[in-house]
Write an enzyme that holds these catalytic residues in place. Structure first.
Site, short mmCIF file in Angstrom:
data_model
loop_
_atom_site.label_atom_id
_atom_site.label_comp_id
_atom_site.label_asym_id
_atom_site.label_seq_id
_atom_site.Cartn_x
_atom_site.Cartn_y
_atom_site.Cartn_z
CG PHE A 184 36.44 40.86 44.03
CD1 PHE A 184 35.61 41.31 43.01
CD2 PHE A 184 35.96 40.87 45.33
CE1 PHE A 184 34.33 41.78 43.29
CE2 PHE A 184 34.69 41.34 45.63
CZ PHE A 184 33.87 41.79 44.60
CB THR A 186 37.00 41.26 49.37
OG1 THR A 186 36.77 40.27 48.36
CG2 THR A 186 35.85 42.24 49.41
CE LYS A 187 39.29 36.31 45.81
NZ LYS A 187 37.92 36.77 45.72
CG ASN A 188 44.72 37.67 51.65
OD1 ASN A 188 43.51 37.49 51.62
ND2 ASN A 188 45.49 37.10 52.56
#
Length: 367
Positions: A184, A186-188
């Site tokens: 997704f 927004t993940k790292n």
């Protein structure tokens, strides 16, 4: 000072714009857009990165969890133990397979599954355990695996927020029987859309997962099982391959910013994140606790600083799970923390000057 977002993905993009655009052009010119050479290459690179034999790209992190449980044989009547302090998907997938989620309270310091509580929750119906490496700090995987081996239980690491983290020097994703990642945005390690990955050392499980993700077919149009339509597309895979090369640097930058926050917030009435010594924490989110969360968040908002609550209501108290019979007070740690916790802005490009400003606004509120 300009408004400060919780996460600024545009800053990250500016640094890799040319690489990403070249990669996307390569895909568009190839004419191959789903489960092609980019996905194959990303799977090999993620497998190597995690220190496992297989990586299987799927549509998103939720699908990754569901396919992995399905491939492991989780079905109606089975129990799957997980944490109530996580994103809904960790339990939702259990319910989708008609199995029963069993919730276990969390360690108040790490926010991960409490292993002592976990021991008490195992029954003859327990088919799987889903430890969630919440906010990028790994769960106690050696003890969880030992427990699982004693009872012949499948362990699926929910590593949606934890790619690149380590427990006792070993990468997350290589501890359980399988592990799942979310890409997704927004993940790292986030894509420019949705995406997910399952990793495993189990040859049989990997083969089954590759069939399940394409409607249960192998070869095409010949169906040996009821499957899913969950495939990683080539544009996401190509972009993720670029980002994977930068991931360790970005994770290290996040940890540095978190340490700087900790130092600056030390004398204020907020609880900063606990970082267990035997773990590499990648700080997917920088969460603090305070008694007057709503007041402080409103003050930050007035000053142009974004913040967010992860998570406001534990899963055992969600309306959809009222039939499971849990009540307030059953998971005291998760319930108490969910009333106090919230995230401050954190991303690799965040400057110390900006953190100083955020901390000054927090200090101003308490003064």
């Amino acid at each position: 000072m300009n408004k400060i977002p919780l996460l600024d993905l545009t800053q990250q993009y500016k640094g890799i714009r040319n690489e990403v655009r070249d990669a996307i052009d390569r895909v568009l010119e190839s004419g191959h857009y789903i489960l092609g050479p980019e996905t194959k290459a990303l799977e090999a690179e993620i497998a190597e990165y995690c220190g496992v034999k297989h990586a299987i790209g799927v549509g998103n992190g939720t699908d990754a969890l569901q396919l992995a449980l399905d491939a492991a044989g989780v079905k109606a009547g089975d129990e799957v133990i997980t944490t109530p302090f996580t994103f809904f998907a960790s339990a939702e997938v259990v319910s989708q397979l008609k199995a029963t989620p069993v919730f276990v309270d969390i360690d108040p310091k790490t926010y991960n599954l409490d292993v002592e509580q976990l021991k008490k929750a195992i029954t003859p119906k327990t088919k799987a355990i889903i430890p969630v490496h919440i906010f990028g700090q790994p769960a106690q995987m050696d003890e969880i695996m030992e427990l699982a081996d004693q009872h012949d239980i499948f362990v699926l690491e929910d590593a949606a927020q934890a790619i690149g983290s380590e427990y006792k020097g070993k990468r997350i994703g290589s501890w359980g029987h399988a592990a799942t990642f979310s890409f997704f945005p927004t993940k790292n390690l986030g894509g420019y859309g949705d995406g997910g990955m399952i990793v495993t050392n189990d040859d049989e499980l990997a083969a089954k997962l590759r069939i399940l993700r394409v409607h249960g077919s192998s070869p095409k149009y010949y169906h040996s099982m009821i499957g899913y339509n969950s495939r990683l597309d080539e544009i996401q895979a190509a972009a993720l391959r670029i980002k994977l090369r930068h991931l360790d640097d970005w994770n290290n930058a996040r940890a540095e910013k978190a340490a700087y926050y900790n130092k600056k917030l030390a004398e204020l009435p907020v609880v900063t994140p606990f970082h267990a010594e035997d773990r590499k924490h990648i700080y997917h989110l920088y969460n603090v606790q305070t008694e007057d969360r709503e007041g402080l968040m409103a003050h930050l908002k007035e000053n142009g600083i974004a913040s967010g609550i992860y998570y406001p209501l534990p899963l055992h108290l969600q309306e959809v799970y009222k039939d499971l019979g849990y009540k307030k007070g059953d998971m005291p740690n998760a319930e108490t923390i969910s009333q106090k916790i919230f995230a401050l802005p954190l991303y690799p490009e965040l400057s110390e000057e900006t953190i100083d400003h955020i901390v000054a606004v927090v200090r101003n509120y308490f003064e």
